[in-house]
Each structure stands twice: as structure tokens, then as C-alpha cells.
Design an enzyme around this catalytic site. Structure first.
Site, PDB file in Angstrom:
ATOM      1  N   VAL A 148       0.880  -5.104  -0.447  1.00 34.42           N
ATOM      2  CA  VAL A 148       1.458  -4.332   0.842  1.00 34.42           C
ATOM      3  C   VAL A 148       0.618  -3.114   1.067  1.00 34.42           C
ATOM      4  O   VAL A 148       0.021  -2.494   0.358  1.00 34.42           O
ATOM      5  CB  VAL A 148       2.729  -3.596   0.400  1.00 34.42           C
ATOM      6  CG1 VAL A 148       3.320  -2.757   1.700  1.00 34.42           C
ATOM      7  CG2 VAL A 148       3.823  -4.794   0.103  1.00 34.42           C
ATOM      8  N   GLU A 149       0.213  -3.289   2.438  1.00 35.21           N
ATOM      9  CA  GLU A 149      -0.893  -2.249   3.004  1.00 35.21           C
ATOM     10  C   GLU A 149      -0.209  -0.657   2.849  1.00 35.21           C
ATOM     11  O   GLU A 149       1.036  -0.742   2.949  1.00 35.21           O
ATOM     12  CB  GLU A 149      -1.058  -2.572   4.324  1.00 35.21           C
ATOM     13  CG  GLU A 149      -2.231  -1.741   5.101  1.00 35.21           C
ATOM     14  CD  GLU A 149      -1.786  -0.310   5.607  1.00 35.21           C
ATOM     15  OE1 GLU A 149      -2.091   0.792   4.944  1.00 35.21           O
ATOM     16  OE2 GLU A 149      -0.516  -0.545   6.086  1.00 35.21           O
ATOM     17  N   SER A 150      -0.863   0.094   2.303  1.00 32.24           N
ATOM     18  CA  SER A 150      -0.586   1.355   1.696  1.00 32.24           C
ATOM     19  C   SER A 150      -0.061   2.251   2.573  1.00 32.24           C
ATOM     20  O   SER A 150       1.104   2.933   2.407  1.00 32.24           O
ATOM     21  CB  SER A 150      -1.283   2.056   0.968  1.00 32.24           C
ATOM     22  OG  SER A 150      -2.653   2.465   1.792  1.00 32.24           O
ATOM     23  N   LYS A 151      -0.670   2.251   4.168  1.00 36.58           N
ATOM     24  CA  LYS A 151       0.070   3.038   5.125  1.00 36.58           C
ATOM     25  C   LYS A 151       1.545   2.627   5.255  1.00 36.58           C
ATOM     26  O   LYS A 151       2.435   3.387   5.509  1.00 36.58           O
ATOM     27  CB  LYS A 151      -0.671   3.269   6.159  1.00 36.58           C
ATOM     28  CG  LYS A 151      -0.151   4.271   7.329  1.00 36.58           C
ATOM     29  CD  LYS A 151      -1.268   4.359   8.491  1.00 36.58           C
ATOM     30  CE  LYS A 151      -0.605   5.585   9.676  1.00 36.58           C
ATOM     31  NZ  LYS A 151      -1.562   5.769  10.686  1.00 36.58           N
ATOM     32  N   CYS A 185     -11.781   2.545   1.859  1.00 39.41           N
ATOM     33  CA  CYS A 185     -10.631   1.655   2.392  1.00 39.41           C
ATOM     34  C   CYS A 185     -11.555   0.827   3.308  1.00 39.41           C
ATOM     35  O   CYS A 185     -12.151   1.277   4.347  1.00 39.41           O
ATOM     36  CB  CYS A 185      -9.616   2.725   3.135  1.00 39.41           C
ATOM     37  SG  CYS A 185      -8.783   1.742   4.154  1.00 39.41           S
ATOM     38  N   ASP A 244     -11.769   6.256  -1.668  1.00 44.63           N
ATOM     39  CA  ASP A 244     -10.736   6.056  -2.733  1.00 44.63           C
ATOM     40  C   ASP A 244     -11.362   6.458  -3.964  1.00 44.63           C
ATOM     41  O   ASP A 244     -12.393   5.855  -4.532  1.00 44.63           O
ATOM     42  CB  ASP A 244     -10.384   4.752  -2.843  1.00 44.63           C
ATOM     43  CG  ASP A 244      -9.527   4.100  -1.611  1.00 44.63           C
ATOM     44  OD1 ASP A 244      -8.639   5.056  -1.125  1.00 44.63           O
ATOM     45  OD2 ASP A 244      -9.715   2.958  -1.095  1.00 44.63           O
ATOM     46  N   HIS A 294      -7.860  -1.367  -3.388  1.00 43.41           N
ATOM     47  CA  HIS A 294      -7.888  -0.857  -4.968  1.00 43.41           C
ATOM     48  C   HIS A 294      -7.707  -2.108  -5.736  1.00 43.41           C
ATOM     49  O   HIS A 294      -8.612  -2.394  -6.646  1.00 43.41           O
ATOM     50  CB  HIS A 294      -6.615  -0.020  -5.192  1.00 43.41           C
ATOM     51  CG  HIS A 294      -6.487   1.279  -4.403  1.00 43.41           C
ATOM     52  ND1 HIS A 294      -6.487   1.091  -2.943  1.00 43.41           N
ATOM     53  CD2 HIS A 294      -6.677   2.491  -4.942  1.00 43.41           C
ATOM     54  CE1 HIS A 294      -6.336   2.521  -2.679  1.00 43.41           C
ATOM     55  NE2 HIS A 294      -6.505   3.206  -3.498  1.00 43.41           N
ATOM     56  N   GLU A 295      -6.719  -2.910  -5.301  1.00 41.80           N
ATOM     57  CA  GLU A 295      -6.542  -4.224  -6.198  1.00 41.80           C
ATOM     58  C   GLU A 295      -7.637  -5.174  -6.279  1.00 41.80           C
ATOM     59  O   GLU A 295      -8.201  -5.572  -7.092  1.00 41.80           O
ATOM     60  CB  GLU A 295      -5.261  -4.754  -5.607  1.00 41.80           C
ATOM     61  CG  GLU A 295      -4.162  -4.262  -5.529  1.00 41.80           C
ATOM     62  CD  GLU A 295      -3.690  -3.296  -4.304  1.00 41.80           C
ATOM     63  OE1 GLU A 295      -2.710  -3.092  -4.039  1.00 41.80           O
ATOM     64  OE2 GLU A 295      -4.755  -3.168  -3.619  1.00 41.80           O
ATOM     65  N   ARG A 342      -3.052   9.059  -2.292  1.00 39.05           N
ATOM     66  CA  ARG A 342      -2.986   9.212  -0.863  1.00 39.05           C
ATOM     67  C   ARG A 342      -1.778   8.975  -0.236  1.00 39.05           C
ATOM     68  O   ARG A 342      -1.044   8.100  -0.486  1.00 39.05           O
ATOM     69  CB  ARG A 342      -4.288   8.447  -0.315  1.00 39.05           C
ATOM     70  CG  ARG A 342      -4.444   8.917   1.221  1.00 39.05           C
ATOM     71  CD  ARG A 342      -5.295   7.701   1.826  1.00 39.05           C
ATOM     72  NE  ARG A 342      -6.465   7.442   1.115  1.00 39.05           N
ATOM     73  CZ  ARG A 342      -7.446   6.331   1.428  1.00 39.05           C
ATOM     74  NH1 ARG A 342      -6.916   5.581   2.294  1.00 39.05           N
ATOM     75  NH2 ARG A 342      -8.536   6.282   0.978  1.00 39.05           N
ATOM     76  N   GLY A 343      -1.401   9.890   0.872  1.00 39.06           N
ATOM     77  CA  GLY A 343      -0.187   9.791   1.488  1.00 39.06           C
ATOM     78  C   GLY A 343       1.009   9.732   0.432  1.00 39.06           C
ATOM     79  O   GLY A 343       2.050   8.973   0.787  1.00 39.06           O
TER      80      GLY A 343
END
Length: 274
Positions: free
Chosen positions: A80-83, A181, A188, A220-221, A249-250
């Protein structure tokens, strides 16, 4: 879905009501193909997500808070995209739920659907916060080495092992992981732990290799999987595990773990930088 279609780097409208459609899945397959990972996967493992900015309303309208932890299997077809994850979690803030269990059930249902696999979700309520301790990754620090490093694009040629020597079992750590990113270019920052059994790996070369991620772009993954397969191919250990803990982050931190042998789930204690 491709990362360029995600909410990253775009003007944001924050939802004020729960909305599962905000989750933006990204297939793992594309990044894996780029580094020669196919079926069967050369590893298994988990992505551990900690969400520190989760709040909702109880049935009487009073705000509730918790820290959520998500365990996403590495075998899932999507991340899942983090934002989008942040926006999804934010959509709980003005929505009433009967209980924390109802929140956990919604989180599990929605994130599992986005990832395409069963995701484990745990909620830590304020009564449990004192139990959440900081700790550092165990292992021999590579950062003690005094060396020159001038390569900042991933270079697996730094990875070498002494196959003529007796096998060893080592756990090595460094806090010098930095990647970027792939959509926004934001840095990151992370720490990485490498455990292996096999021919002794050159410590200086391993540290230079980790430093070479400094200008690399990848989620990251994806970075952890690249580290895993590069070490596996170059050094040929019998056993290998790679665990990274990235800074927050976020309101989210992401901690991918990959291994090729059975072992307990790694500890989820946050590091000082997290």
C-alpha cells in the site's frame, strides 16, 4: 496501479469520514522483476507498519486513540502506498465506531483487501503505551569501521565473501541506510540488520554496499528485497535474514523483514530514531 497515479506529490483533500477507497495498492511484481525475482520467491517475511496517528470517535462522540501495527506478508501481491495509507487512517478521525475491536476489524478487512492477502492488525491502547519500549537492533555495528566511501548508486560489486574460510554465523547492523522515495524524491532514513550463516562476508564491502543506496530510489520494501537478493547472489550464505527499520514519515514507520529460513518474527521495538 503505478506509483505515479498515487496521491504522492499531489495536492491533498483530507477526508473527514471513513473511506476505505483511499488505500492505493501497488503491485510488488514490477520492482521484483527489475532485480530478477520471480516465482518461487527466494525469501518469505513480513512488512511491519506502525501507525501512530490513529483516532476515531466512540458511540458518544468522544475521541479515542491507539497505535496500530500491521503485519503484511511478503507473499502478498501488493503493498500500500504510504501517503494513501496515511489518508485512509486519517479518515477514521470523525467517524464513530462501537469499539476498538470494530476499528481493528475495519482496518484488517480494508488493508487485507488492498494487499491481496490476510494482514494481521494489533491495536495498542493508551493503557498499554508504557509497555512500548525503545531498543536498538542487535548485532555488531558496521559503523565502527573507518573507511572511505564515494559510491552512492547501488553497487553489489562491493559484496564479497571468503569462501575458502570456515563458515560463520554473524549478525551485523548499520544505521547508515538512506534511500529515496521513487515518486517525491524525499529521503528515507533507516537502520538495517543482516544475519547470515556462511562464508565470512567482508564487513567493509558490506558497509560500502549499504552506503551505495544513498541516491537510490525505491520504496522501503523494494530496497530490503534488493539488499537480500544482492547478498544472496554475491555471498551465497546458507541462511540469510535482512531486517530494516525506517524512520517515521506521516505518522507511519515501515519495517520490512526478509529471510530464507524459519525463525521467530523480529521484535517490533522502535529504535531511538523512530
Amino acid at each position: 496501479m503505478n506509483p505515479e497515479h498515487s496521491p504522492l506529490g499531489k495536492a491533498t483533500v483530507y477526508a473527514n469520514q471513513y473511506d476505505a477507497s483511499l488505500l492505493f495498492p501497488i503491485p510488488r511484481a514490477g520492482a521484483r522483476e527489475q532485480i530478477g525475482i520471480g516465482a518461487p520467491l527466494p525469501f518469505f517475511g513480513t512488512d511491519i507498519w506502525n501507525a501512530y496517528e490513529l483516532s476515531w470517535l466512540n458511540a458518544r462522540g468522544k475521541p479515542q486513540i491507539a497505535i496500530a501495527t500491521f503485519y503484511v506478508p511478503a507473499e502478498s501481491p501488493n503493498i500500500v502506498e504510504s501517503k494513501s495509507f496515511k489518508l485512509y487512517l486519517g479518515s477514521f478521525a470523525q467517524t464513530a465506531f462501537e469499539s476498538a475491536d470494530a476499528v481493528r476489524d475495519a482496518l484488517k478487512r480494508d488493508v487485507s483487501a488492498a494487499c491481496g492477502a490476510s494482514v494481521t492488525v494489533r491495536l495498542a491502547t493508551p493503557a498499554e503505551f508504557r509497555k512500548l519500549q525503545m531498543d536498538e537492533l542487535d548485532g555488531l555495528s558496521l559503523d565502527r569501521l573507518d573507511l572511505d566511501a564515494h559510491v552512492y548508486e547501488t553497487d553489489p560489486s562491493f559484496l564479497t565473501a571468503s569462501h575458502g574460510e570456515a563458515p560463520v554465523e554473524e549478525t551485523l547492523v548499520t544505521d547508515l541506510l538512506k534511500s529515496n522515495c521513487p515518486v517525491t524524491g524525499q529521503p528515507d532514513w533507516g537502520s538495517v540488520q543482516i544475519h547470515y550463516v556462511g562464508a565470512p562476508i567482508d564487513h567493509a564491502g558490506l558497509l560500502r554496499y549499504i552506503i551505495s543506496f544513498r541516491n537510490h530510489t525505491g520504496f522501503h520494501e523494494q530496497c530490503v528485497e534488493r539488499i537480500f537478493v544482492d547478498i544472496l547472489r554475491a555471498c551465497q550464505p546458507v541462511k540469510l535474514a535482512v531486517y530494516a527499520r525506517y524512520t517515521r514519515r506521516g505518522g507511519l514507520d515501515i519495517n520490512p523483514f526478509r529471510t530464507n529460513y524459519n525463525q521467530p518474527m523480529p521484535d517490533n521495538a522502535r529504535t531511538a530514531r523512530q
